[in-house]
Design a protein around this motif. Structure first.
Motif, PDB file in Angstrom:
ATOM      1  N   ARG A 161       0.800  -1.230   0.000  1.00 27.03           N
ATOM      2  CA  ARG A 161       0.000   0.000   0.000  1.00 27.03           C
ATOM      3  C   ARG A 161       0.828   1.273   0.000  1.00 27.03           C
ATOM      4  O   ARG A 161       0.292   2.357   0.130  1.00 27.03           O
ATOM      5  N   SER A 162       2.132   1.131  -0.109  1.00 28.37           N
ATOM      6  CA  SER A 162       2.983   2.329  -0.162  1.00 28.37           C
ATOM      7  C   SER A 162       4.328   1.950  -0.768  1.00 28.37           C
ATOM      8  O   SER A 162       4.711   0.775  -0.750  1.00 28.37           O
ATOM      9  N   PRO A 163       5.032   2.941  -1.306  1.00 28.02           N
ATOM     10  CA  PRO A 163       6.382   2.668  -1.825  1.00 28.02           C
ATOM     11  C   PRO A 163       7.270   2.047  -0.740  1.00 28.02           C
ATOM     12  O   PRO A 163       8.058   1.138  -1.024  1.00 28.02           O
ATOM     13  N   ALA A 164       7.118   2.483   0.510  1.00 31.12           N
ATOM     14  CA  ALA A 164       7.957   1.937   1.587  1.00 31.12           C
ATOM     15  C   ALA A 164       7.688   0.443   1.767  1.00 31.12           C
ATOM     16  O   ALA A 164       8.613  -0.340   2.010  1.00 31.12           O
ATOM     17  N   GLU A 165       6.432   0.039   1.640  1.00 31.78           N
ATOM     18  CA  GLU A 165       6.120  -1.392   1.756  1.00 31.78           C
ATOM     19  C   GLU A 165       6.731  -2.176   0.598  1.00 31.78           C
ATOM     20  O   GLU A 165       7.200  -3.299   0.777  1.00 31.78           O
ATOM     21  N   ALA A 166       6.712  -1.567  -0.587  1.00 31.51           N
ATOM     22  CA  ALA A 166       7.301  -2.247  -1.745  1.00 31.51           C
ATOM     23  C   ALA A 166       8.792  -2.461  -1.529  1.00 31.51           C
ATOM     24  O   ALA A 166       9.332  -3.538  -1.809  1.00 31.51           O
ATOM     25  N   VAL A 167       9.468  -1.445  -1.002  1.00 29.02           N
ATOM     26  CA  VAL A 167      10.907  -1.571  -0.743  1.00 29.02           C
ATOM     27  C   VAL A 167      11.157  -2.629   0.334  1.00 29.02           C
ATOM     28  O   VAL A 167      12.050  -3.466   0.205  1.00 29.02           O
ATOM     29  N   ALA A 168      10.329  -2.610   1.376  1.00 29.62           N
ATOM     30  CA  ALA A 168      10.509  -3.579   2.460  1.00 29.62           C
ATOM     31  C   ALA A 168      10.340  -5.004   1.928  1.00 29.62           C
ATOM     32  O   ALA A 168      11.086  -5.918   2.298  1.00 29.62           O
ATOM     33  N   TYR A 169       9.372  -5.183   1.040  1.00 31.78           N
ATOM     34  CA  TYR A 169       9.166  -6.510   0.446  1.00 31.78           C
ATOM     35  C   TYR A 169      10.380  -6.915  -0.385  1.00 31.78           C
ATOM     36  O   TYR A 169      10.884  -8.037  -0.279  1.00 31.78           O
ATOM     37  N   MET A 170      10.843  -5.969  -1.197  1.00 26.23           N
ATOM     38  CA  MET A 170      11.969  -6.279  -2.075  1.00 26.23           C
ATOM     39  C   MET A 170      13.201  -6.649  -1.241  1.00 26.23           C
ATOM     40  O   MET A 170      13.941  -7.575  -1.577  1.00 26.23           O
ATOM     41  N   ARG A 171      13.392  -5.937  -0.146  1.00 29.10           N
ATOM     42  CA  ARG A 171      14.531  -6.240   0.736  1.00 29.10           C
ATOM     43  C   ARG A 171      14.382  -7.616   1.367  1.00 29.10           C
ATOM     44  O   ARG A 171      15.343  -8.381   1.464  1.00 29.10           O
ATOM     45  N   ALA A 172      13.175  -7.923   1.803  1.00 28.74           N
ATOM     46  CA  ALA A 172      12.955  -9.222   2.451  1.00 28.74           C
ATOM     47  C   ALA A 172      13.223 -10.353   1.461  1.00 28.74           C
ATOM     48  O   ALA A 172      13.863 -11.359   1.799  1.00 28.74           O
ATOM     49  N   MET A 173      12.747 -10.185   0.224  1.00 26.20           N
ATOM     50  CA  MET A 173      12.946 -11.235  -0.776  1.00 26.20           C
ATOM     51  C   MET A 173      14.431 -11.339  -1.147  1.00 26.20           C
ATOM     52  O   MET A 173      14.970 -12.434  -1.320  1.00 26.20           O
ATOM     53  N   HIS A 174      15.077 -10.182  -1.231  1.00 25.03           N
ATOM     54  CA  HIS A 174      16.498 -10.144  -1.563  1.00 25.03           C
ATOM     55  C   HIS A 174      17.312 -10.890  -0.492  1.00 25.03           C
ATOM     56  O   HIS A 174      18.179 -11.709  -0.804  1.00 25.03           O
ATOM     57  N   ALA A 175      16.982 -10.615   0.784  1.00 26.77           N
ATOM     58  CA  ALA A 175      17.684 -11.295   1.877  1.00 26.77           C
ATOM     59  C   ALA A 175      17.423 -12.796   1.793  1.00 26.77           C
ATOM     60  O   ALA A 175      18.334 -13.616   1.949  1.00 26.77           O
ATOM     61  N   LEU A 176      16.172 -13.163   1.515  1.00 26.24           N
ATOM     62  CA  LEU A 176      15.795 -14.580   1.517  1.00 26.24           C
ATOM     63  C   LEU A 176      16.521 -15.371   0.425  1.00 26.24           C
ATOM     64  O   LEU A 176      17.069 -16.438   0.694  1.00 26.24           O
ATOM     65  N   VAL A 177      16.531 -14.854  -0.810  1.00 25.46           N
ATOM     66  CA  VAL A 177      17.145 -15.645  -1.888  1.00 25.46           C
ATOM     67  C   VAL A 177      18.649 -15.791  -1.682  1.00 25.46           C
ATOM     68  O   VAL A 177      19.248 -16.809  -2.045  1.00 25.46           O
ATOM     69  N   ARG A 178      19.259 -14.786  -1.047  1.00 28.76           N
ATOM     70  CA  ARG A 178      20.685 -14.919  -0.753  1.00 28.76           C
ATOM     71  C   ARG A 178      20.905 -15.915   0.389  1.00 28.76           C
ATOM     72  O   ARG A 178      21.843 -16.713   0.365  1.00 28.76           O
ATOM     73  N   TYR A 179      20.034 -15.860   1.382  1.00 29.69           N
ATOM     74  CA  TYR A 179      20.082 -16.823   2.481  1.00 29.69           C
ATOM     75  C   TYR A 179      20.045 -18.251   1.964  1.00 29.69           C
ATOM     76  O   TYR A 179      20.755 -19.123   2.436  1.00 29.69           O
ATOM     77  N   LEU A 180      19.126 -18.454   1.005  1.00 28.10           N
ATOM     78  CA  LEU A 180      18.923 -19.801   0.488  1.00 28.10           C
ATOM     79  C   LEU A 180      20.013 -20.199  -0.495  1.00 28.10           C
ATOM     80  O   LEU A 180      20.070 -21.344  -0.928  1.00 28.10           O
ATOM     81  N   GLY A 181      20.835 -19.227  -0.872  1.00 29.54           N
ATOM     82  CA  GLY A 181      21.926 -19.519  -1.808  1.00 29.54           C
ATOM     83  C   GLY A 181      21.442 -19.790  -3.219  1.00 29.54           C
ATOM     84  O   GLY A 181      22.141 -20.423  -4.004  1.00 29.54           O
ATOM     85  N   ILE A 182      20.236 -19.296  -3.567  1.00 27.15           N
ATOM     86  CA  ILE A 182      19.735 -19.575  -4.915  1.00 27.15           C
ATOM     87  C   ILE A 182      19.969 -18.405  -5.864  1.00 27.15           C
ATOM     88  O   ILE A 182      19.664 -18.488  -7.049  1.00 27.15           O
ATOM     89  N   ALA A 321      20.253 -10.698  11.410  1.00 24.62           N
ATOM     90  CA  ALA A 321      19.746 -11.945  10.830  1.00 24.62           C
ATOM     91  C   ALA A 321      19.478 -11.832   9.334  1.00 24.62           C
ATOM     92  O   ALA A 321      19.327 -12.832   8.652  1.00 24.62           O
ATOM     93  N   ALA A 322      19.417 -10.610   8.818  1.00 21.91           N
ATOM     94  CA  ALA A 322      19.015 -10.428   7.419  1.00 21.91           C
ATOM     95  C   ALA A 322      20.057 -10.957   6.447  1.00 21.91           C
ATOM     96  O   ALA A 322      19.747 -11.293   5.312  1.00 21.91           O
ATOM     97  N   ASP A 323      21.300 -11.004   6.888  1.00 22.51           N
ATOM     98  CA  ASP A 323      22.375 -11.406   6.002  1.00 22.51           C
ATOM     99  C   ASP A 323      23.048 -12.632   6.602  1.00 22.51           C
ATOM    100  O   ASP A 323      23.505 -12.605   7.740  1.00 22.51           O
ATOM    101  N   ARG A 324      23.089 -13.719   5.844  1.00 26.33           N
ATOM    102  CA  ARG A 324      23.549 -14.977   6.436  1.00 26.33           C
ATOM    103  C   ARG A 324      24.999 -14.941   6.894  1.00 26.33           C
ATOM    104  O   ARG A 324      25.296 -15.356   8.024  1.00 26.33           O
ATOM    105  N   PRO A 325      25.930 -14.470   6.085  1.00 19.59           N
ATOM    106  CA  PRO A 325      27.314 -14.408   6.575  1.00 19.59           C
ATOM    107  C   PRO A 325      27.448 -13.533   7.823  1.00 19.59           C
ATOM    108  O   PRO A 325      28.215 -13.853   8.736  1.00 19.59           O
TER     109      PRO A 325
END
Ligand code: ADP
Ligand code: MG
Length: 476
Positions: A161-182, A321-325
């Motif tokens: 519902r806001s640009p800030a939420e979009a950025v927060a989502y993008m960051r969460a997904m970015h952290a997740l895919v790196r965490y998973l090593g994919i 916790a956002a960054d695995r290393p």
């Protein structure tokens, strides 16, 4: 009129596989043009695609982390369109039956609140090649190195519902895919890029407005700015009596505006049909179970553990916790030093500042866990004050030696000898009759003057707490 913004994101996650999704050609970035594409990627007649098993595992991995459904069978389709960087005349993409559907991810907002964003689907597809406009004057060249690079397109529900939420989502997904090593998450190289679907509607309305899709945004900052611009454009347009048309737009970061690229094509324009060269992707439960057993602890679980076990604030736990290393460094440091609290302080404070200043990631941090852990134990046992510890940290950063050796060599030992400190205080009191009189007449501010003077005479080594206590006592 008050307007509400509605946003859904489509993120293209480039999967960290060494070979293409349907061929054995390498996916290496930055290689000489047209050296990483084989006959399959070029779409030569008679070739047949063979699915890369690794990318299927990676899609399942993300699906499991998102609590999504993994389709027992999913289908690759041909999405037909003409473009010079697409020699086959179609892109192979999962359309009607994606491998992953119906997931969710929790995002954290700047306000400290959290929100769950629905994941509609994630489907596998191949990337196209690239048009190169600046290699030969007057010509456009085609580089097919990227053709066939494996992508996972992750599509959200229109939940933001806001640009800030979009950025927060993008960051969460970015952290997740790196965490998973994919995915390596490298946004400059295009490994993680996003299309933003944006619409507005009157506050309180329960139908969506017409959306525009902003293509290929490759930074967190640009996502925020592009959406901000687009929302304003749509509101202005509607308030002036106009109508938003469904179209694809491009964000120009230099001019800070979005421009129309093409009117939105509908699915039927692409003449999707199942690719007859590829079998359905069948995923067995045992394969899902095997992948499940290899999933790492996820960022949000880790974050909660840090709060519960280490007593960290939610905010700092989230950063670590956002960054695995980074998380792994933190846990090793907490173990070595025996002090999670101080460990978190150092990682989010001095260490983070140094990494930032030198532009290096935690993976190449010159200060080892062992050395920083030792430094923290020397704070805990009273050898070092905060100030001295910072000096020592600088020396460790520059690889000048070991902790105890440096403390001895450089005289970084904190002065804990109360008699010595008393002597220094007595000197200062004797030499500062004016300030003493001021302090005793109630001017509390001059206390800082005394602290400074004594600290200076101790060459910065006086134990700050002890100094404070003794000073209060002796001035009184
Ligand atoms: P397409 O296949 O044409 O790109 P989809 O229906 O798959 O369209 O939706 C793509 C993205 O657009 C999804 O992330 C979805 O949440 C988002 N979306 C759909 N309708 C709207 C809307 N009215 N406003 C904002 N986002 C929307
Ligand atoms: Mg789309």
């Amino acid at each position: 009129m008050h307007w509400e913004t509605v946003i859904g994101l489509e993120i293209h996650v480039q999967l960290a596989a060494e070979s293409k999704i349907f061929s054995g050609a390498p996916t290496r970035y930055g290689a000489e043009q047209n050296t990483q594409a084989c006959a399959v990627d070029l779409g030569l007649p008679g070739v047949l695609p063979v699915l890369n098993a690794r990318v299927v595992d990676m899609a399942i991995t993300l699906g499991l982390a998102l609590g999504a459904k993994i389709a027992p069978a999913s289908i690759f389709a041909r999405k037909n369109y003409f473009y010079p960087d697409l020699p086959k005349g179609y892109q192979i993409s999962q359309y009607e039956q994606p491998i992953v559907s119906d997931g969710r991810i929790e995002i954290s907002l700047p306000s400290g609140e959290t929100k769950t964003i629905g994941i509609t689907r994630a489907h596998l597809e191949e990337d196209a090649g690239k048009s190169v406009h600046d290699a030969f004057p007057g010509y456009t060249a085609i580089d097919l190195n990227r053709a066939g690079t494996p992508l996972l397109e992750v599509v959200t529900e229109p939940d933001m519902r806001s640009p800030a939420e979009a950025v927060a989502y993008m960051r969460a997904m970015h952290a997740l895919v790196r965490y998973l090593g994919i995915c390596d998450g490298n946004m400059q190289e295009g490994s993680f890029r996003c299309d933003a679907n944006v619409s507005v509607r009157p506050m309180g309305s329960d139908t969506f407005g017409t959306r525009a899709e902003i293509k290929n945004i490759n930074s967190f900052r640009f996502v925020e700015r592009a959406i901000e611009y687009e929302v304003e454009r749509q509101i202005d347009l509607i308030e002036a009596g106009g109508k938003v048309v469904q179209e694809t737009r491009l964000y120009d970061a230099d001019k800070h505006e979005t421009r129309s690229m093409r009117s939105k094509e509908d699915a039927h324009d692409y003449r999707y049909f199942p690719d007859p060269d590829l079998l359905p992707v069948v995923v067995t439960q045992s394969r899902i179970d095997a992948i499940k057993s290899t999933l790492p602890e996820l960022p949000w679980t880790r974050r909660e553990r840090y709060v519960a076990d280490f007593g960290l604030e939610l905010d700092e736990a989230r950063t670590l916790a956002a960054d695995r290393p980074l998380a792994e460094y933190f846990e090793a440091l907490a173990r070595t030093s025996g002090d999670p609290r101080q460990s978190a302080n150092w990682l989010n404070g001095e260490l983070a500042a140094n990494l930032n200043r030198h532009g290096v990631g935690i993976e190449s941090c010159p200060v080892t866990v062992e050395r920083l852990g030792k430094l923290i134990t020397r704070i805990t046992d009273g050898t070092l004050s905060g100030n001295l510890a910072k000096q020592l940290f600088e020396a460790l950063w520059n690889l000048e030696g070991e902790v105890d050796e440096l403390i001895d060599q450089r005289g970084l030992r904190q002065l804990n000898d109360s008699e010595a400190v008393r002597a220094l205080i007595a000197q200062v009191i004797e030499e500062s009759p004016t300030q003493v009189a001021q302090y005793r007449s109630g001017k509390d501010k001059v206390f800082g003057y005394f602290v400074g003077q004594v600290m200076k005479r101790s060459q910065g080594k006086a134990n700050p707490q002890q100094l404070n206590d003794l000073l209060r006592e002796m001035l009184a």
